[in-house]
Design a protein around this motif. Structure first.
Motif, PDB file in Angstrom:
ATOM      1  N   SER A 106       5.773  -3.117   5.540  1.00 50.98           N
ATOM      2  CA  SER A 106       6.043  -3.156   6.977  1.00 50.98           C
ATOM      3  C   SER A 106       5.061  -4.030   7.751  1.00 50.98           C
ATOM      4  CB  SER A 106       6.012  -1.732   7.547  1.00 50.98           C
ATOM      5  OG  SER A 106       6.924  -0.905   6.869  1.00 50.98           O
ATOM      6  N   GLY A 107       4.255  -4.810   7.035  1.00 53.45           N
ATOM      7  CA  GLY A 107       3.369  -5.737   7.725  1.00 53.45           C
ATOM      8  C   GLY A 107       1.964  -5.839   7.186  1.00 53.45           C
ATOM      9  N   ALA A 108       1.499  -4.820   6.448  1.00 55.33           N
ATOM     10  CA  ALA A 108       0.117  -4.829   5.978  1.00 55.33           C
ATOM     11  C   ALA A 108      -0.150  -5.896   4.929  1.00 55.33           C
ATOM     12  CB  ALA A 108      -0.283  -3.457   5.437  1.00 55.33           C
ATOM     13  N   ARG A 109       0.918  -6.444   4.336  1.00 53.92           N
ATOM     14  CA  ARG A 109       0.727  -7.529   3.363  1.00 53.92           C
ATOM     15  C   ARG A 109       0.052  -8.738   4.011  1.00 53.92           C
ATOM     16  NH1 ARG A 109       5.588  -7.213   5.286  1.00 53.92           N
ATOM     17  NH2 ARG A 109       6.675  -9.055   6.095  1.00 53.92           N
ATOM     18  N   ARG A 110       0.159  -8.850   5.329  1.00 54.93           N
ATOM     19  CA  ARG A 110      -0.440  -9.985   6.050  1.00 54.93           C
ATOM     20  C   ARG A 110      -1.857  -9.686   6.513  1.00 54.93           C
ATOM     21  NH1 ARG A 110       4.861  -9.799   8.298  1.00 54.93           N
ATOM     22  NH2 ARG A 110       4.016  -8.665  10.095  1.00 54.93           N
ATOM     23  N   TRP A 111      -2.327  -8.451   6.325  1.00 55.30           N
ATOM     24  CA  TRP A 111      -3.649  -8.079   6.803  1.00 55.30           C
ATOM     25  C   TRP A 111      -4.734  -8.549   5.842  1.00 55.30           C
ATOM     26  CZ3 TRP A 111      -2.718  -2.132   7.786  1.00 55.30           C
ATOM     27  CH2 TRP A 111      -1.801  -1.975   8.836  1.00 55.30           C
ATOM     28  N   THR A 112      -5.956  -8.566   6.347  1.00 53.37           N
ATOM     29  CA  THR A 112      -7.107  -8.766   5.472  1.00 53.37           C
ATOM     30  C   THR A 112      -7.365  -7.468   4.703  1.00 53.37           C
ATOM     31  OG1 THR A 112      -8.694  -7.986   7.123  1.00 53.37           O
ATOM     32  CG2 THR A 112      -8.130 -10.351   7.154  1.00 53.37           C
ATOM     33  N   THR A 113      -8.114  -7.583   3.624  1.00 52.60           N
ATOM     34  CA  THR A 113      -8.473  -6.387   2.858  1.00 52.60           C
ATOM     35  C   THR A 113      -9.249  -5.402   3.732  1.00 52.60           C
ATOM     36  OG1 THR A 113      -8.531  -7.619   0.787  1.00 52.60           O
ATOM     37  CG2 THR A 113      -9.709  -5.535   0.830  1.00 52.60           C
ATOM     38  N   ALA A 114     -10.084  -5.907   4.605  1.00 50.94           N
ATOM     39  CA  ALA A 114     -10.871  -5.027   5.480  1.00 50.94           C
ATOM     40  C   ALA A 114      -9.963  -4.207   6.398  1.00 50.94           C
ATOM     41  CB  ALA A 114     -11.850  -5.843   6.308  1.00 50.94           C
ATOM     42  N   THR A 115      -8.906  -4.820   6.912  1.00 49.52           N
ATOM     43  CA  THR A 115      -7.983  -4.087   7.775  1.00 49.52           C
ATOM     44  C   THR A 115      -7.194  -3.068   6.973  1.00 49.52           C
ATOM     45  OG1 THR A 115      -7.800  -5.975   9.267  1.00 49.52           O
ATOM     46  CG2 THR A 115      -6.082  -4.307   9.433  1.00 49.52           C
ATOM     47  N   ARG A 116      -6.774  -3.435   5.762  1.00 52.18           N
ATOM     48  CA  ARG A 116      -6.075  -2.456   4.924  1.00 52.18           C
ATOM     49  C   ARG A 116      -6.992  -1.295   4.569  1.00 52.18           C
ATOM     50  NH1 ARG A 116      -3.629  -7.287   2.762  1.00 52.18           N
ATOM     51  NH2 ARG A 116      -5.154  -7.393   1.078  1.00 52.18           N
ATOM     52  N   GLY A 134      14.810  16.091  21.157  1.00 47.29           N
ATOM     53  CA  GLY A 134      14.636  16.105  22.600  1.00 47.29           C
ATOM     54  C   GLY A 134      13.683  15.053  23.114  1.00 47.29           C
ATOM     55  N   ASN A 135      13.434  13.996  22.316  1.00 48.01           N
ATOM     56  CA  ASN A 135      12.534  12.909  22.710  1.00 48.01           C
ATOM     57  C   ASN A 135      11.206  13.455  23.250  1.00 48.01           C
ATOM     58  OD1 ASN A 135      11.535  10.347  23.211  1.00 48.01           O
ATOM     59  ND2 ASN A 135      12.647  10.091  25.140  1.00 48.01           N
ATOM     60  N   PRO A 136      10.417  14.092  22.399  1.00 47.53           N
ATOM     61  CA  PRO A 136       9.144  14.681  22.863  1.00 47.53           C
ATOM     62  C   PRO A 136       8.171  13.627  23.373  1.00 47.53           C
ATOM     63  CG  PRO A 136       9.261  14.657  20.461  1.00 47.53           C
ATOM     64  CD  PRO A 136      10.611  14.253  20.953  1.00 47.53           C
ATOM     65  N   ARG A 137       7.210  14.081  24.134  1.00 49.90           N
ATOM     66  CA  ARG A 137       6.145  13.209  24.632  1.00 49.90           C
ATOM     67  C   ARG A 137       4.860  13.528  23.871  1.00 49.90           C
ATOM     68  NH1 ARG A 137       7.595  10.507  29.131  1.00 49.90           N
ATOM     69  NH2 ARG A 137       5.439  10.044  29.710  1.00 49.90           N
ATOM     70  N   ILE A 138       4.112  12.508  23.518  1.00 50.95           N
ATOM     71  CA  ILE A 138       2.855  12.688  22.795  1.00 50.95           C
ATOM     72  C   ILE A 138       1.794  11.781  23.403  1.00 50.95           C
ATOM     73  CG2 ILE A 138       3.997  13.312  20.623  1.00 50.95           C
ATOM     74  CD1 ILE A 138       3.346  10.454  19.627  1.00 50.95           C
ATOM     75  N   GLN A 139       0.547  12.076  23.068  1.00 53.88           N
ATOM     76  CA  GLN A 139      -0.538  11.182  23.448  1.00 53.88           C
ATOM     77  C   GLN A 139      -0.465   9.945  22.566  1.00 53.88           C
ATOM     78  OE1 GLN A 139      -2.927  11.414  25.946  1.00 53.88           O
ATOM     79  NE2 GLN A 139      -1.699  13.138  26.661  1.00 53.88           N
ATOM     80  N   ALA A 140      -0.267   8.793  23.163  1.00 55.23           N
ATOM     81  CA  ALA A 140      -0.202   7.562  22.373  1.00 55.23           C
ATOM     82  C   ALA A 140      -1.572   7.288  21.781  1.00 55.23           C
ATOM     83  CB  ALA A 140       0.231   6.391  23.243  1.00 55.23           C
ATOM     84  N   PRO A 141      -1.642   7.029  20.486  1.00 52.11           N
ATOM     85  CA  PRO A 141      -2.958   6.744  19.883  1.00 52.11           C
ATOM     86  C   PRO A 141      -3.491   5.394  20.333  1.00 52.11           C
ATOM     87  CG  PRO A 141      -1.212   6.334  18.295  1.00 52.11           C
ATOM     88  CD  PRO A 141      -0.551   6.933  19.496  1.00 52.11           C
ATOM     89  N   ALA A 142      -4.790   5.220  20.203  1.00 52.96           N
ATOM     90  CA  ALA A 142      -5.375   3.902  20.492  1.00 52.96           C
ATOM     91  C   ALA A 142      -4.864   2.901  19.470  1.00 52.96           C
ATOM     92  CB  ALA A 142      -6.901   3.990  20.415  1.00 52.96           C
ATOM     93  N   ARG A 143      -4.642   1.684  19.912  1.00 61.55           N
ATOM     94  CA  ARG A 143      -4.259   0.640  18.974  1.00 61.55           C
ATOM     95  C   ARG A 143      -5.436   0.336  18.066  1.00 61.55           C
ATOM     96  NH1 ARG A 143       1.190  -1.125  18.782  1.00 61.55           N
ATOM     97  NH2 ARG A 143       1.923  -1.702  20.851  1.00 61.55           N
ATOM     98  N   ALA A 144      -5.154   0.206  16.775  1.00 60.46           N
ATOM     99  CA  ALA A 144      -6.222  -0.025  15.813  1.00 60.46           C
ATOM    100  C   ALA A 144      -6.457  -1.505  15.550  1.00 60.46           C
ATOM    101  CB  ALA A 144      -5.911   0.694  14.500  1.00 60.46           C
ATOM    102  N   ARG A 145      -5.508  -2.357  15.920  1.00 55.84           N
ATOM    103  CA  ARG A 145      -5.649  -3.785  15.654  1.00 55.84           C
ATOM    104  C   ARG A 145      -4.816  -4.570  16.664  1.00 55.84           C
ATOM    105  NH1 ARG A 145      -1.267  -5.734  13.058  1.00 55.84           N
ATOM    106  NH2 ARG A 145      -2.418  -7.549  12.371  1.00 55.84           N
TER     107      ARG A 145
END
Length: 206
Positions: A111-121, A195-206
């Motif tokens: 889903s996209g991690a193949r393009r990441w650096t090893t450090a990000t993975r 019911g389309n719940p609401r959650i706290q959106a996590p911080a973006r990691a990258r």
């Protein structure tokens, strides 16, 4: 960054986290075909050492224990009490638990991690900065799940499914991962049925 360095960074609190509907997070995920070729688990260095004989897996077990463990905050982790959200089983022996990557490493790769650096993975595989990324569950339920997405597998404990789907979407949103068309359709139906719940959106990691 070394293991302690990036894990410490990811543990920084998300000061600007805000509540979002799960469907709005899902709609923001790119929809693309998965590209699984080339995946190898070793491309995601995981269970980084945190010091004091503890690694990331140990830290998740200590954090999620409902009682104990007998070793307190020391490692290796001794007997305690854990509740496996996937199947509703109570476990006292930590050897019966797996620490599951909620979004499996193979799924992340496709889903996209193949393009990441090893450090990000590595950061993804050891993500202590968002408590939904890693979860202690029975080994049997984790093996049943394998690398499947929610279009293919849902927790046998039906009361946890809405939470599971919400967290799946949140982790993908945190790491800017994509969903394939079948996964996207299944997630949309599931979120709407919840019911389309609401959650706290996590911080973006990258």
């Amino acid at each position: 960054l070394g293991a302690l360095g990036f894990v410490g960074f990811l543990q920084a609190p998300a000061a600007l986290a805000k509540e979002r509907s799960v469907l709005s997070l899902l709609r923001s995920l790119p929809v693309t075909a998965e590209q699984p070729s080339g995946y190898d688990r070793d491309l995601f260095p995981h269970w980084d050492y945190l010091g004091n004989d503890c690694d990331v897996r140990d830290r998740v077990l200590i954090t999620e224990a409902r009682k104990g463990p007998s070793t307190g905050t020391r490692c290796p982790v001794g007997r305690g009490r854990w509740f496996s959200a996937f199947d509703g089983v109570t476990v006292r022996d930590p050897s019966q638990l797996d620490v599951d990557h909620l979004v499996p490493l193979a799924e992340a790769w496709a889903s996209g991690a193949r393009r990441w650096t090893t450090a990000t993975r590595e950061a993804f595989a050891n993500d202590l900065g968002y408590s939904r990324s890693l979860i202690a569950v029975t080994a049997s339920s984790n093996r049943s799940k394998g690398d499947q997405d929610p279009a293919e597998w849902l927790p046998p404990r039906t009361s946890y499914r809405c939470t599971y789907v919400s967290h799946w979407i949140a982790v993908k949103w945190r790491w800017r991962l994509s969903v394939d068309s079948r996964e996207s359709s299944a997630l949309r139906v599931l979120v709407q049925s919840c019911g389309n719940p609401r959650i706290q959106a996590p911080a973006r990691a990258r």
